[in-house]
Each structure stands twice: as structure tokens, then as C-alpha cells.
Design a protein around this motif. Structure first.
Motif, short mmCIF file in Angstrom:
data_model
loop_
_atom_site.label_atom_id
_atom_site.label_comp_id
_atom_site.label_asym_id
_atom_site.label_seq_id
_atom_site.Cartn_x
_atom_site.Cartn_y
_atom_site.Cartn_z
N GLU A 1 0.97 -1.35 -0.03
CA GLU A 1 0.01 -0.08 -0.09
C GLU A 1 0.89 1.09 -0.10
O GLU A 1 2.15 1.14 0.18
N THR A 2 0.12 2.35 -0.32
CA THR A 2 0.93 3.60 -0.28
C THR A 2 -0.01 4.80 0.19
O THR A 2 -1.22 4.78 -0.20
N GLN A 3 0.25 5.30 1.26
CA GLN A 3 -0.26 6.41 1.89
C GLN A 3 0.28 7.80 1.44
O GLN A 3 1.57 8.03 1.13
N GLU A 4 -0.83 8.78 1.33
CA GLU A 4 -0.22 10.20 0.70
C GLU A 4 -0.70 10.99 2.26
O GLU A 4 -1.69 10.93 2.71
N LYS A 5 0.41 12.06 2.19
CA LYS A 5 0.11 13.23 3.15
C LYS A 5 0.30 14.48 2.38
O LYS A 5 1.46 14.56 1.89
N VAL A 6 -0.59 15.29 2.29
CA VAL A 6 -0.50 16.51 1.66
C VAL A 6 -0.89 17.75 2.46
O VAL A 6 -0.92 17.71 3.74
N ASP A 7 -0.44 19.07 1.72
CA ASP A 7 -0.43 20.09 2.41
C ASP A 7 0.40 20.45 3.57
O ASP A 7 0.09 20.82 4.58
N ILE A 8 1.53 20.01 3.63
CA ILE A 8 2.52 19.94 4.71
C ILE A 8 3.18 21.11 4.63
O ILE A 8 3.68 21.62 3.69
N THR A 9 3.43 21.81 5.96
CA THR A 9 4.14 23.10 5.88
C THR A 9 5.19 22.90 6.98
O THR A 9 5.00 22.10 8.17
N LEU A 10 6.44 23.22 6.49
CA LEU A 10 7.59 22.92 7.50
C LEU A 10 8.00 24.27 8.06
O LEU A 10 8.32 25.49 7.25
N ALA A 11 8.47 24.51 9.35
CA ALA A 11 8.72 25.74 9.79
C ALA A 11 10.40 25.51 9.85
O ALA A 11 11.13 24.61 9.66
N LYS A 12 11.07 26.68 9.82
CA LYS A 12 12.11 27.15 9.61
C LYS A 12 13.10 26.59 10.80
O LYS A 12 12.71 27.02 12.18
N ASN A 13 14.14 25.79 10.52
CA ASN A 13 14.93 25.12 11.51
C ASN A 13 14.29 24.47 12.51
O ASN A 13 14.31 24.49 13.92
N SER A 14 13.15 23.65 12.23
CA SER A 14 12.41 22.96 12.84
C SER A 14 12.11 21.31 12.63
O SER A 14 12.42 21.17 11.57
N VAL A 15 11.36 20.67 13.54
CA VAL A 15 11.11 19.26 13.29
C VAL A 15 9.74 19.23 13.29
O VAL A 15 9.07 19.93 14.11
N THR A 16 9.03 18.82 12.29
CA THR A 16 7.53 18.83 12.14
C THR A 16 6.91 17.19 12.14
O THR A 16 7.46 16.45 11.04
N ASP A 17 5.93 17.05 12.80
CA ASP A 17 5.24 15.56 12.99
C ASP A 17 4.56 15.64 11.77
O ASP A 17 3.40 16.58 11.40
N VAL A 18 4.53 14.60 10.88
CA VAL A 18 3.75 14.34 9.71
C VAL A 18 2.63 13.39 10.00
O VAL A 18 1.53 13.43 9.91
#
Length: 858
Positions: free
Chosen positions: A724-741
Motif C-alpha cells: 500500500e501507499t499512503q499520501e499526506k498533503v499540504d505539509i508546511t515545515l517551519a524554519k529550523n524545526s522538526v514537524t510531525d507528519v
């Protein structure tokens, strides 16, 4: 007999100088050893073209010793370090009476040296790291002979140890703690025992007035737009003389010039100036490396020049829910440190060129690293090293030169160290790259181990150096650069192993408790300034270093000689055998490959899990031990002595990309209603009825703010079939940061046996970064089934680029070219998946791309 240098006094008013380069040398004592190599006492010409002289290089140049790096010749040349040696040079001064002052300046003498000018003793030195300036006005002649006699550091150190007492150390013999020379010369767990000597830094004759020090210190306003400059100019002038009008020109990175005029100046002058609209210096990946040039004009000519960059560097240690943070802000921006520890890149440092330093530091930059830690058992590095770090944007963690020992602190020793540090700080303070100083490498850790063995042990005399002498000098001379008593150091009762405060050296993988490297996440500290994993160097490096080809197999005597790590047989086997199945056609080339794959997997996971902890500043940085080697050896380096990157170099490069994606597979035991509620009390270990649940955490990291990204997570079964393949869209990443997807993502297809592929895509659907997670341990995968029907293909796009593709998941694909020419790949040892071909660029010198070979886990 030998070439004679000459200096002509053309202008007695300022700056006549001659660097001595025409050295010759001889042995002046034997070693009471009939097997010692040199049999004559005649003068020999020293090796020309080096950056200083070291006796092993000069002996090798004259074919008086075999190459210590080849086979086990290291053992044959041990007599060299037990002998005394003499260097000489001849020079003339044309117009000797036209000058009122003459000084000889020695930038580095290794180590116990008696210096004679025209047969008069002018200096006795005992510190490789000090700069000596000697007034020789009374001794100088039209024709001059300079001689330097170097006593054996080994013998002199043992005499000092006999006088002051035995002190404990790790690596090398204990007498080294009394000798202010590069400690790694005594042998380390990655380096040979080669006790060299000589005038290893420039020796210069200054005739007439000259600039001894021209430096710039500054403070920035709150907006970081203006610098309050303080210029210090120290001149060496004949007594009761003044110099003429001085001018300082400031050339900005855009070429614009400011000019400062002043009146007649004396030997020491301080000037203040406000420079507006400054352009800041940033580490690579976060801005430009803006550098300002400052030129000093005296007597209507430029007599000195220096460069620096304006930046604000802070070590942030705030109390938090864990303990206390440890991370750096550069120009008010929090930045995760991704880098390496740096050892001297050669056992005989004089043989290194500017290009060597450029290549090494570029390797770090190309590997997405932003910090190098200059380790405390080597040298205060050359100006080339720091200059290139300034130009390329690599921050430097600088240890003082104390390593893995209990050092003395009698008055003469402390005074000697104090002057050493003054000399070095005055030299280093102009470099924008230096972010922090640390008093020593692991000396507090040595103390703790000794106290664990004997609780009554209290001997630690050098505490006065680390906790009083060094911090004061750093504060006085470097405009408040951050300083730590040592590395590691935690400011608590547990000085070196506290995971909640300070920096740590995390060696419970490989050394210590030898934890599985899959547990790096549990082993994080607030800043990990050392950690590592051993692997063999490139096969070509071993092939050059071992000329007895019957010895080119994994367990041979010469292979073991080129590995100085205690217990490496057990530990390397442990980590390989726990994780990988050895192929049937096992030989040295496959052993090189499998150890490098293991090292890459190990170190990649460390960066992956610790970068995730950048969230909330739980971890502020990771510096792998080590970037480089000083000779051809199996070690923890990620690039070998010949600059050949190991697969771990590329693995770390991928994890440290400016923008990336990563995951962690969470395994949890499911409670059995027939067992106690507390899982710890349930049937342990061999409970084959026990069930587990799996979930997936996916996160992204970025140095920049990014929008409209998407992620693709694909699951393959253990045969390589896409489930299977899962897609996650509209991801925004902050500067110099870690972002949970994704957090705690579950699927019927997600278990301990599936293979996970992750892609991060930009707004146009182009792949920005890739990652993967494979079943652990890898040895349990049925590689025969997984590789059944595998079709690896590649095409040459041009003579610098290839495209590689596959129809099945491939683990750790290693690409090599059939050429004897040097080449460098943009990536290697990567995982490859169907539908996602890789474009690999090749830097090489051939006109045509050589045939390409593939290697992968089978």
C-alpha cells in the motif's frame, strides 16, 4: 655545503623578513640499540616544500627509513623517537648594520629544543604549541648559522615523570602528560606511535620594525546591524622609536572601503571605530559567509592584513523539563549542529597542503555538516584550517590540547600552558568560525573511572587549569566566546554521563555497555559531541598500505596492525553478526563492504533519531567520531586517510540534508488478559504466544520555511511486493524545526517484517528527500527471495551523470567505477525502490565515464 638563504635590507624603516626554509639535519645521539636505522652522523638535506620540518618526513625523503605507514614499518622506525636530532640552516644579511633590531620568531618547535645562533645559545624551549620571539641584535652577523638540537621527547618525558610522579592516562604511555607536544604522537586507538620532532612551524628572521599582532575585536548592537570595532596593533620597534602615521582600511564583502586615519603610533596602539550596515557571517546553509578584510598601512604601505566575519554566537543552556538545554544560536537563530570530530589529518602534519585542508573541509560541507570539533589530543590547527572554515561556513568546536589523562599542575607546567594558550588565542581570535572552547577531551571522564575503581582517588591537579586559568584567558582574549571546563562535561555530580545537562560522549554503542545501535534514541544527550562506529577503509587504501598481498584478508597480522582499537575483533563482529548475514563468498572486499554498510546504518540512525529530538531542543547537536584519519587504518572515521568516503559518510549526508523526512517504527507488546496487567511481570523472553502491535511515526525537518509539500509512505512485504501507499498533503515545515507528519499511524500491512519507503515531494511533485526503514535485524530477511528477479539497470546521461533504477527494493546499493583515477559520487550506499530512479553525479578526471559496478545486500 647546503643552500644558503639571503636577505637584503632594502628599507630599514619597516618590515624586512626572511622565513628559514633551507634546513638540513642529522642524528646527534644513538638509542643504545644496535638495530637503530641511521648509521652515520652526517648532515642531510631536509625535505623541501613542506610546511615545516618533521624528522620522519626528512628521513623518509633521504631514504633513511621505510615508510611508517606501509605494512608494519611503524615498528621498525621506533628508534627515531628515542634519538636526539639537530637541524641547521645558513643565511646571510646584506646590510646587516642598516637595521636597529633583529628578532627570530619560532612559531612551533617540537618539543625539547636548544637553539643556537652563531654557536650562542639563545633559547631553550619545551612546548610545541608556543610561539617564541628572541631578540638577536647582538648575535646577528652578515653570515649566520642557526642550529636547533631536539632532545628525545620520550626520554625527557620519562625524566619529568620520574621527578613529579606517575599520573594516569588512556592511550599512549603515561609520561606524555608532562610533554606539551601533540599527544596522538604517542599512539592512540586509531593512530600509530610515531614520536617525531623538528621545527614544525615557520621560523622567521625579522629585520627592523614589524607587526607582531594586528587584531580586531567587536561588539554588535541588538539589531545586529552595527559593529563597535576595537583594533589592537602591537609593533616590535627599536627602543624609544615611534612609527609614522598609521592607516587602517576596511574592505567589506561587497568591496566597499572605509578608511581610518590616526596619528603617530607607539609600540602598542588601540583604535575604536563604529562600522554601520554590516553584513553578517552565517554557517553554511543559513546565509552567506560575509568576511571583512582589514589592511594595516604603515610607512605608506600595507604591512599586515587580517579577516574576520561579524556574527553573534550563543550557547543556550536554559532550564527545561528535561534538565538544561545545550544548543547554539547563530545571529539569534537556533541551529542544530550536524558535524564531525576532527583529528590531525596526518601523523606528520607538515606534509599537509592547503589543498588537503580544502578537500577535507569541502567533504564536510558536501556532507551537509556545519560543525567540526578540533579534538584535544592533536594540535591547534593551522591557519589554513580555520580560514577555510570561515570561507565555507563551518563552525568549530575547539578543544584545548589535553586528552584522556590526569595532567599535572606544578607551577612550571601551569605557567607554560598559560603562555601556550595566550599564543594560540591571540592567533585564533580573529576567526568567525570558532563557536566554543572546551578545556580538554575526556579528562573528567578519566577521573570518574578512576574514582569508580577507587572511591578515595582524588588526584586531579589540572583542575586549576580547566576551571581557573583557561576560562579567564578565554574571557580576556576572545570577547566572551563560550567556554566549557571539558568535553564531556555536565556541571553536575555526574560530570560526564548526565543525559539531561551538558554535552556527552555517547560510547555505549561500541564501547561501554555495547548497546544495540537501534537504541540510539534512548541514548541521546543534550548535545552529543562524540559517538561512533568502526568500519574498514576503502579496499584501495588497504591495498596501498599492505604490500604483502598474502596478508590482504580480514584476520591477517597486517590487517590487525592497521587497526589500533582494543578489542575490535569482538566488537566489530558483534555489531556485524547481530545485524547482517555474511555472504558465502566472504573475502576482504565483502568484509569492507559489510562493515561499511553496518557503520552507515548505525550512524544514520543516530542522526535520524537525534535530529527528531531537536523539537523542543531536547538535543542540540551530534558530532560523529570522526571525520578523518591520520594514516591508513581501520577506524571510526567516515572517510579514510586517502579522503575516500565510507558509506557512512553518505548515510550521514542523507540524514543531515537541509530538508528531509524520516520515520520510527514503534513496537509495543499487547497485553494478554491471562497474564498480570503489568507487562514486566508477564512471561518473559520465550513467550511465543506474545503479540505485538506496530505503529509508525513520520516527521520532517527543514532549515527553511516550506509550504505545500507532500509525503508518500509505501509499505512492501518481505518478498518486495508493494502492499500500500499512503499520501499526506499540504505539509508546511517551519524554519529550523522538526514537524510531525504522522503520529502513531497504523495499518494491517504494518508489522515488523515490512519494508517502508518514504518520499518527500515539493509542490511540483518532485522528490526532495528519501528515507526508508527495513526490518531489524536485516539478517533475518530472506534475501534470496527478495532479490529473485531483481533487475538493476543504469544509463549514462553524460560522462558525469548516471541514472540507476530497480524493479525490486534494494538495500545499500554501492556504486564503484573501474578506474584508478580519483572520483567522487554525490551519493552511495543508498536504498533503491521501484518507480524512483536515482540520478548520481560523478566528479572524476577521466575524459570518459569508467565502467560502473554495483554491490548490494544479498
Amino acid at each position: 655545503m647546503f643552500e644558503q638563504q639571503s636577505i637584503k635590507i632594502t628599507d630599514a624603516t619597516f618590515q624586512n623578513s626572511l622565513e628559514i626554509t633551507n634546513w638540513y639535519f642529522r642524528q646527534v645521539s644513538d638509542t643504545s640499540n644496535e638495530a637503530s636505522g641511521i648509521v652515520d652522523k652526517y648532515w642531510h638535506k631536509a625535505k623541501p616544500g613542506t610546511n615545516g620540518q618533521q624528522v620522519h618526513l626528512d628521513l623518509l625523503h633521504n631514504k633513511l627509513i621505510p615508510d611508517p605507514f606501509i605494512d608494519d614499518n611503524e615498528k621498525i622506525v621506533q628508534w627515531v623517537g628515542q634519538a636526539d636530532w639537530e637541524y641547521g640552516a645558513d643565511f646571510t644579511v646584506d646590510g646587516v648594520n642598516d637595521c636597529k633590531s633583529y628578532y627570530l620568531v619560532f612559531d612551533g618547535l617540537d618539543t625539547f629544543a636548544s637553539i643556537y645562533l652563531n654557536d650562542k645559545l639563545i633559547l631553550e624551549s619545551d612546548n610545541s604549541f608556543r610561539k617564541y620571539k628572541i631578540d638577536v641584535l647582538e648575535e646577528i652577523r652578515s653570515t649566520n648559522k642557526l642550529r636547533i638540537v631536539f632532545k628525545s621527547s620520550l626520554r625527557e618525558g620519562r625524566l619529568l615523570e620520574k621527578k613529579f610522579g606517575h599520573l594516569d592516562c588512556w592511550n599512549g604511555e603515561s609520561s606524555r602528560v608532562y610533554v606539551r607536544k601533540p599527544q596522538y604522537h604517542y599512539g592512540w586507538d586509531w593512530g600509530p606511535l610515531l614520536l617525531t620532532c623538528g621545527p614544525w612551524r615557520p621560523v622567521t628572521l625579522h629585520c627592523g620594525p614589524y607587526v607582531e599582532d594586528f587584531f580586531v575585536q567587536y561588539s554588535l548592537n541588538e539589531a545586529l546591524t552595527q559593529a563597535e570595532l576595537t583594533f589592537g596593533v602591537d609593533l616590535v620597534l627599536p627602543k624609544e622609536e615611534e612609527s609614522s602615521t598609521m592607516q587602517i582600511s576596511i574592505i567589506g564583502p561587497d568591496g566597499l572601503v572605509d578608511t581610518i586615519e590616526t596619528s603617530v603610533v607607539k609600540a602598542s596602539t588601540t583604535i575604536h571605530y563604529a562600522l554601520k550596515n554590516i553584513k553578517l557571517w552565517f554557517p553554511a546553509g543559513h546565509g552567506d559567509q560575509n568576511l571583512y578584510t582589514f589592511k594595516l598601512h604603515l610607512c605608506e604601505r600595507v604591512v599586515d592584513e587580517t579577516k574576520t566575519g561579524f556574527r553573534k554566537i550563543e550557547l543556550i543552556q536554559d532550564s527545561d523539563k528535561i534538565g538544561r538545554s545545550f544548543y547554539f544560536k547563530i545571529n539569534n537563530i537556533p541551529i542544530f549542529m550536524k558535524g564531525s570530530c576532527w583529528i590531525p589529518a596526518h601523523s606528520f602534519i607538515s606534509d599537509l597542503t592547503t589543498k588537503d585542508y580544502e578537500d577535507w573541509i569541502q567533504l564536510a560541507i558536501s556532507g551537509n555538516q556545519n560543525m567540526l570539533r578540533v579534538w584535544g589530543g592533536g594540535i591547534y590547527e593551522t591557519d589554513d584550517f580555520y580560514r577555510i572554515c570561515d570561507e565555507k561556513g563551518v563552525l568549530v568546536w575547539q578543544d584545548f590540547m589535553f586528552g584522556c589523562a590526569v595532567y599535572p599542575a606544578h607551577n612550571e607546567f601551569v605557567d607554560n600552558v598559560r603562555q601556550e594558550v595566550i599564543d594560540q588565542l591571540k592567533r585564533l581570535r580573529k576567526y568567525a568560525c570558532i563557536a566554543i572552547y572546551a578545556g580538554n577531551n575526556e579528562d573528567y571522564q578519566v577521573l570518574e573511572v578512576l574514582q569508580d575503581q577507587d572511591p578515595s582517588y582524588t588526584k586531579f591537579p589540572a583542575r586549576v587549569i580547566y576551571e581557573e586559568v583557561l576560562p579567564k584567558l578565554v574571557a580576556d582574549l576572545t570577547a566572551q566566546t563560550a567556554y566549557r571546563f571539558g568535553s564531556p562535561y555536565s556541571d553536575t555530580g555526574i560530570h560526564t554521563a548526565d543525559l539531561t545537562i551538558g554535552d556527552i560522549h555517547q560510547w555505549n554503542v561500541w564501547h561501554g555497555t555495547q548497546e544495540p545501535y537501534q537504541d540510539w534514541g534512548k541514548l541521546a544527550g543534550r548535545f552529543v559531541s562524540e559517538f561512533g562506529m568502526l568500519a574498514l577503509p576503502d579496499y584501495s587504501t588497504l591495498d596501498q598500505a599492505i604490500t604483502r598481498k598474502e596478508q590482504l584478508f580480514p584476520q591477517s597480522y597486517l590487517m590487525d596492525h592497521h587497526n589500533k582499537s582494543t578489542g575490535f575483533e569482538r566488537r566489530l563482529a558483534l555489531y556485524v553478526m547481530e545485524n547482517f548475514a555474511l555472504p558465502v563468498n566472504f573475502n576482504l572486499k565483502t568484509w569492507v563492504y559489510i562493515t561499511q554498510v553496518m557503520q552507515s546504518d548505525c550512524l544514520s540512525l543516530a542522526y535520524r533519531y537525534w535530529i527528531r529530538k531537536w523539537k523542543d531542543f531536547a538535543c542540540g547537536g551530534a558530532l560523529v567520531w570522526q571525520l578523518n584519519d591520520c594514516w591508513p587504518v581501520t577506524s571510526w572515521s567516515i572517510a579514510d586517510f586517502n579522503h575516500a568516503p565510507k558509506l557512512a559518510y553518505y548515510g550521514i549526508k542523507r540524514e543531515c540534508a537541509a530538508t528531509g523526512i524520516a520515520c520510527y517504527r514503534v513496537k509495543e507488546r499487547i497485553g494478554d488478559p491471562h497474564e498480570p496487567e503489568n507487562l514486566a511481570e508477564q512471561t518473559p523472553l520465550h513467550d511465543y504466544v506474545a503479540k505485538y502491535s506496530y505503529s509508525l511515526d513520520v516527521w520532517c525537518f527543514s532549515d527553511d520555511e516550506l509550504h505545500n509539500l507532500s509525503a508518500s509512505i509505501s509499505l512492501y512485504d518481505k518478498t518486495g511486493k508493494l502492499l500500500e501507499t499512503q499520501e499526506k498533503v499540504d505539509i508546511t515545515l517551519a524554519k529550523n524545526s522538526v514537524t510531525d507528519v504522522l503520529t502513531s499511524f497504523t495499518s494491517p500491512n504494518l508489522d515488523g517484517n515490512c519494508i517502508i519507503e518514504l518520499l518527500l515531494l515539493n509542490e511540483e511533485g518532485e522528490v526532495m528527500h528519501r528515507s526508508s526503514d527495513w526490518p531489524s535485524p536485516l539478517k533475518y530477511l530472506d534475501w534470496k527471495v527478495l532479490n529473485e528477479g531483481l533487475k538493476l539497470s543504469y544509463e549514462e546521461i553524460d560522462n558525469k551523470t548516471i541514472r540507476v533504477s530497480t524493479n525490486r527494493p534494494v538495500k545499500s546499493l554501492r556504486i564503484s567505477l573501474e578506474t584508478k583515477e580519483s572520483y567522487h559520487l554525490c551519493d552511495n550506499g543508498f536504498d533503491l525502490f521501484p518507480g524512483d530512479p536515482r540520478i548520481i553525479t560523478v566528479e572524476h578526471t577521466d575524459q570518459k565515464l569508467a565502467p560502473v559496478n554495483f554491490e548490494h545486500i544479498v
